[in-house]
Every structure is written in structure tokens, then in C-alpha cells.
Design a protein around this motif. Structure first.
Motif, PDB file in Angstrom:
ATOM      1  N   ARG A  57      24.148  37.692  49.123  1.00  0.00           N
ATOM      2  CA  ARG A  57      24.698  36.344  49.137  1.00  0.00           C
ATOM      3  C   ARG A  57      26.182  36.444  49.460  1.00  0.00           C
ATOM      4  NH1 ARG A  57      21.646  32.451  45.454  1.00  0.00           N
ATOM      5  NH2 ARG A  57      23.694  31.476  45.430  1.00  0.00           N
ATOM      6  N   PRO A  58      26.754  35.430  50.090  1.00  0.00           N
ATOM      7  CA  PRO A  58      28.153  35.535  50.511  1.00  0.00           C
ATOM      8  C   PRO A  58      29.166  35.455  49.372  1.00  0.00           C
ATOM      9  CG  PRO A  58      27.252  33.400  51.125  1.00  0.00           C
ATOM     10  CD  PRO A  58      26.106  34.217  50.588  1.00  0.00           C
ATOM     11  N   GLU A  59      28.811  34.860  48.236  1.00  0.00           N
ATOM     12  CA  GLU A  59      29.797  34.764  47.154  1.00  0.00           C
ATOM     13  C   GLU A  59      29.828  36.065  46.358  1.00  0.00           C
ATOM     14  OE1 GLU A  59      25.914  33.135  45.650  1.00  0.00           O
ATOM     15  OE2 GLU A  59      27.130  32.603  47.360  1.00  0.00           O
ATOM     16  N   GLY A  60      30.935  36.316  45.735  1.00  0.00           N
ATOM     17  CA  GLY A  60      31.091  37.517  44.936  1.00  0.00           C
ATOM     18  C   GLY A  60      32.508  37.601  44.415  1.00  0.00           C
ATOM     19  N   THR A  61      32.883  38.754  43.921  1.00  0.00           N
ATOM     20  CA  THR A  61      34.228  38.951  43.397  1.00  0.00           C
ATOM     21  C   THR A  61      34.586  40.426  43.492  1.00  0.00           C
ATOM     22  OG1 THR A  61      35.687  38.367  41.563  1.00  0.00           O
ATOM     23  CG2 THR A  61      33.573  39.320  40.977  1.00  0.00           C
ATOM     24  N   PHE A  62      35.864  40.720  43.404  1.00  0.00           N
ATOM     25  CA  PHE A  62      36.359  42.090  43.343  1.00  0.00           C
ATOM     26  C   PHE A  62      36.834  42.354  41.921  1.00  0.00           C
ATOM     27  CE2 PHE A  62      37.111  41.044  47.857  1.00  0.00           C
ATOM     28  CZ  PHE A  62      36.415  42.086  48.449  1.00  0.00           C
ATOM     29  N   VAL A  63      36.499  43.519  41.387  1.00  0.00           N
ATOM     30  CA  VAL A  63      36.876  43.907  40.030  1.00  0.00           C
ATOM     31  C   VAL A  63      37.406  45.336  40.076  1.00  0.00           C
ATOM     32  CG1 VAL A  63      36.029  44.305  37.676  1.00  0.00           C
ATOM     33  CG2 VAL A  63      35.039  42.464  39.055  1.00  0.00           C
ATOM     34  N   ARG A  64      38.429  45.615  39.270  1.00  0.00           N
ATOM     35  CA  ARG A  64      38.933  46.984  39.146  1.00  0.00           C
ATOM     36  C   ARG A  64      39.476  47.176  37.742  1.00  0.00           C
ATOM     37  NH1 ARG A  64      44.369  47.308  39.067  1.00  0.00           N
ATOM     38  NH2 ARG A  64      45.500  45.549  39.920  1.00  0.00           N
ATOM     39  N   PRO A  72      40.950  43.099  36.009  1.00  0.00           N
ATOM     40  CA  PRO A  72      41.282  41.892  36.767  1.00  0.00           C
ATOM     41  C   PRO A  72      40.143  41.553  37.718  1.00  0.00           C
ATOM     42  CG  PRO A  72      42.575  43.758  37.534  1.00  0.00           C
ATOM     43  CD  PRO A  72      41.759  44.231  36.364  1.00  0.00           C
ATOM     44  N   VAL A  73      39.922  40.281  37.884  1.00  0.00           N
ATOM     45  CA  VAL A  73      38.892  39.776  38.781  1.00  0.00           C
ATOM     46  C   VAL A  73      39.596  38.979  39.863  1.00  0.00           C
ATOM     47  CG1 VAL A  73      36.869  38.287  38.956  1.00  0.00           C
ATOM     48  CG2 VAL A  73      37.195  39.702  36.917  1.00  0.00           C
ATOM     49  N   THR A  74      39.283  39.279  41.097  1.00  0.00           N
ATOM     50  CA  THR A  74      39.908  38.615  42.237  1.00  0.00           C
ATOM     51  C   THR A  74      38.855  37.884  43.041  1.00  0.00           C
ATOM     52  OG1 THR A  74      41.512  40.405  42.349  1.00  0.00           O
ATOM     53  CG2 THR A  74      41.342  39.002  44.281  1.00  0.00           C
ATOM     54  N   ASP A  75      39.169  36.694  43.484  1.00  0.00           N
ATOM     55  CA  ASP A  75      38.236  35.950  44.327  1.00  0.00           C
ATOM     56  C   ASP A  75      37.912  36.745  45.582  1.00  0.00           C
ATOM     57  OD1 ASP A  75      38.222  33.844  42.588  1.00  0.00           O
ATOM     58  OD2 ASP A  75      39.683  32.660  43.709  1.00  0.00           O
TER      59      ASP A  75
END
Length: 135
Positions: A57-64, A72-75
Motif C-alpha cells: 500500500r502507498p501509505e507508511g512511515t519511516f522509523v528509526r 521518531p516517526v516521520t511521514d
């Protein structure tokens, strides 16, 4: 040997064969694209080279990890971006050359107006053993 084929959707003016976002394709174009993918996977099932596949799916997030236990969670990623991983296929083939050959065939899936998408596929060999040693 197992290889992961990562399907990269590349939009924008720098794309090899610019395609509009899939949500702008006609229903017939979407159906033709999905059918190509199904037929491709079915051929690999017949040859014993298919392992698994999924569209993403195209939605998601970046996490590190932030070093303090609060990741932190980034759009992102966004379907509108220049490069988006659209899905993957896991294959089990005899050689690197066969993996590259199949990636080229997968890149020929039809897109808007029936033209081949010519999307980039990243071909990545898997380590022969799982890191945790489980099966």
C-alpha cells in the motif's frame, strides 16, 4: 538461490517511461496490470521458481532508533514521491542471470494505456541462512 525483486515505481519527468499514478489509470489498465502480475507469478509457480509476492500500500512511515527509547516517526513514503517501492516478489532460481531475466520480464507489465511500465526492479540475493537460525 533466492532473490528479492523490489518493484520501484518512479514517477515524474525523470522516469524511464513516465506513468501517471495508478489511481489515475483506467479500471481496464489496472485490471491488465494486475492480470499480468498474476500470470507472471503463475508461470513461476509452474517452473518452481515462485516463492511469494505482495503489493505494498502507498501509505507508511519511516522509523528509526533515537538513542533514548522513543523512536521518531516521520511521514512517508508517499505515492507522489519520485521513487516508491510498490511491491516485491521472492523467487528461487538457479542463477543471477535468471533472476535478472525475470526482473526484466516483470518490468514489462502494462501500465496506463497498455504501455509497458518499464519500472525499475531492484534484484537482491538473500543470504543462504536466516540470521536467527530458525526455519
Amino acid at each position: 538461490m533466492k532473490y528479492l525483486l523490489l518493484k520501484h515505481y518512479r514517477g515524474g519527468p525523470d522516469a524511464v517511461a513516465p506513468q501517471p499514478p495508478m489511481d489515475e489509470w483506467t479500471p481496464e489498465d489496472v485490471d491488465a496490470h494486475v492480470q499480468y502480475m498474476r500470470d507472471f507469478a503463475a508461470r513461476l509457480v509452474e517452473t518452481g521458481e515462485f516463492v511469494d509476492e505482495r503489493a505494498l500500500r502507498p501509505e507508511g512511515t519511516f522509523v528509526r532508533h533515537d538513542g533514548e527509547g522513543r523512536p521518531p516517526v516521520t511521514d512517508g513514503p508517499f505515492a507522489e514521491t519520485k521513487d516508491l517501492i510498490a511491491g516485491w516478489m521472492l523467487i528461487d532460481v538457479e542463477s543471477w542471470e535468471r533472476a535478472v531475466e525475470l526482473a526484466g520480464q516483470l518490468s514489462a507489465a502494462p501500465g496506463a494505456g497498455g504501455a509497458p511500465t518499464r519500472e525499475w526492479l531492484e534484484v537482491r540475493p538473500l543470504f543462504s541462512e536466516q540470521l536467527l537460525g530458525t526455519e
